[in-house]
Write a protein that holds these residues in place. Sequence first.
Motif, mmCIF file in Angstrom:
data_model
loop_
_atom_site.group_PDB
_atom_site.id
_atom_site.type_symbol
_atom_site.label_atom_id
_atom_site.label_comp_id
_atom_site.label_asym_id
_atom_site.label_seq_id
_atom_site.Cartn_x
_atom_site.Cartn_y
_atom_site.Cartn_z
ATOM 1 N N LEU A 231 0.815 -1.165 0.152
ATOM 2 C CA LEU A 231 0.101 -0.103 -0.136
ATOM 3 C C LEU A 231 0.899 1.067 -0.461
ATOM 4 N N GLU A 232 1.789 1.593 1.641
ATOM 5 C CA GLU A 232 3.037 2.403 0.589
ATOM 6 C C GLU A 232 3.602 2.469 -1.133
ATOM 7 N N ALA A 233 4.105 1.438 -1.482
ATOM 8 C CA ALA A 233 4.598 1.624 -2.475
ATOM 9 C C ALA A 233 3.648 2.095 -3.909
ATOM 10 N N SER A 234 2.302 1.829 -3.532
ATOM 11 C CA SER A 234 1.333 2.469 -4.349
ATOM 12 C C SER A 234 1.146 3.814 -4.678
ATOM 13 N N GLN A 235 1.555 4.550 -4.228
ATOM 14 C CA GLN A 235 1.236 5.863 -4.057
ATOM 15 C C GLN A 235 2.257 6.200 -5.011
ATOM 16 N N GLY A 236 3.041 5.526 -5.114
ATOM 17 C CA GLY A 236 4.364 5.870 -6.323
ATOM 18 C C GLY A 236 3.932 6.563 -7.452
ATOM 19 N N PRO A 237 4.218 6.362 -8.713
ATOM 20 C CA PRO A 237 4.316 7.438 -10.343
ATOM 21 C C PRO A 237 4.087 6.141 -10.922
#
Length: 724
Positions: A231-237
């Motif tokens: 979920l944290e990584a999902s906020q990337g481009p």
Amino acid sequence: MSDRLWAHSARDGDGLRHGLADHLRGTAWHAGTFGEVFGAGPLAAHCGLLHDVGKGSCQWQRGLIDAERLGGRVGIPHKHAGTWLLDQHGLGIMSAVVFGHHGGLPDATRLKKELRFADTDPLVAEAIRRVGEIVPEIHPSAPIALPTWLPEAATTDPYALDLLVRMVYSTVVDADFLDTEQHFTGSARPFHPISAADLAERFEQGRLNLLENKPRSPIDGLRQEVYRQCLEASQGPRGIYRIPAPTGSGKTLAAGGFALHHARLHGMRRVIVAVPFMSITEQNASVYRRLLDVEGEDPVVLEHHSGIDLDDGGAGRRWQRLAAENWDAPFVVTTTIRLFESLFSHKPAAMRRVHRLAGSVIVLDEVQALPDRLLIPIVSALRSLTQWFGATVVLASATQPPFELLSPLQGTHIRDVIAEPKPLYKALSRVRYQWLLDPKPTMAQIAEQAAAEPQVLVVVNTTRDAARMHELVEEHRPALHLSTRMAAAHRRAALDEITRRLADEEPVAVVSTQLVEAGVDLDFPAGFRAIASADSLQQAAGRVNRSGRLPYGQVTIFDPEDGNKAADRLYGAALEATRARFGPHCPPDDLDALEAYYRARFDFHNVEAAGHEIQQGRRAHDFPRVAELFRMIDEWTVPVAVRYGDTEKLDAILAHLRAGHPGAGAQLRALRPYLATLPRGSARQALEEGLATPVVGDLLEWLGDYHPQRGIELTSPDPQELVF
């Protein structure tokens, strides 16, 4: 007569014909809407507007009336006029979109030849004149706007234009099918009211409900940590992401959570999850439905794994093509075979769904199963999809291949979702390996050992070996069986029974092909695996002590003296690299050894050279040749409907498909529980022996024996042994 030009014959019921002007504009609208996702709306709309201009000739119009009166097809080519117009408008290879909208994308050489023919064909000039009187916009006053990214792509990506042609072609054939279907059914197929961007909260609530009802596991904390990092990584481009996580770490939920939260962040309409085997689509789709579908509302999750070829056939061909799946759903679960063979096809029914990849989150689960010989065109397409078509790609696997070593991805930033995977793998090491390689045991010896275990899984390499091993185990005790010779509903029932017995701590023995190795949530205390590639060995081990309730599970790797030698062909250099690097001295879950194994495997297979001919065909715009070369599996298979379950419902579905009635798409979806798979050679032999009969496309109905546990029984094996 020019104001009454027709595109399609009268429909049943009210007898109304389909006006050509309405059809051209309707197709243009749909295609343009689809093309906007990747910046090609005007281009796709113009191709759609011109696709049937050739129907304006008097000869074609008379042919339509005759066909309507006498039955049959018009039989008069109509693709040259729109093809010629596109070329005159300076769109070059894009004119292949119109020329191929029925028969398939041509190669560039043939396209030039057909354009020379169109230059002097009086029917072309006549059709353009007549249609221009009622649809004057076929003659645009300004150049057609191209995607703004195309000039940059032309200098940095030699395959971007190939993919653009495929995408625009997909928008046009899908638009054509939708507008035609609307005419013949009398109503438009509704667009799904929900997008993937709307589903993140629903997914979160569904996940909480699911976890509350699951038995607690010692590794729940580690699974939660994997989910948190996703979920944290999902906020990337947008771009390419990698989830390296061990088997049993909750990748199905974690990848789904990443995809939907990423879609919400970027306003993306669709998530497409692609897995290697049909059995996994069945299980994963079931999980996602529990989380996302709401009773009384339009289904959110579409499961599509049918390999029915709807691009070829005789009577009823129009309905075959209209029935082809177009992935118009916010969450699609399919197979990697369906995804990539559609992308690299050149036929309309197979390609109508390709444009849905643009602007989507594409989760490739168990990416280690992608064939080495096709890796270069595959990763090249993935790079182009993320760079030019607004997609995000997620590579998920417990045995991550180092794809960044391959030329198309060198210099591309691949974002790792799990920051430090090694400690996670160490914490989730839950099995010990035993190796029976020298001397080689017989299948009977393995069957006897396995039968002595209270709960045990035996995985072999081919359907033939699975059937034989099942017979051998049953000499000692009852056993269950899993392979694609079984109908999908039969496999589902077997998996449900296996899951129940494991949960109730009842005795259970299971013999399976490798379809059980990826994404199937089973937890045995002991397992046996016929020698295979290192990644397959680890995947099989992931079904043993999966939830960590034992100190360690036991996995026995064996090399059967009398096993089917198809494994050597199936795994090739991967098997040799495995024998050289893994054994009692080194388990297949050693990450450093796995990376060295993949490097050796890529080198031995000469992966860079293996994909050269396909890439060369893409640069040369030889679409038929690319489709011919791009085969995900050597055992070219066909779907077979079997009499398992509600046979009255099956009879009704098959009768509907054979009759070619409207609504065949819904019938194909209803058919999925009845489908098994056979190698093409076996299917051809079954037809000759009267054990099968054609239905539609390459779909067959099985008339031969069907074993209550093993499914389709073949009288003689096919030389190209089925491996799933």
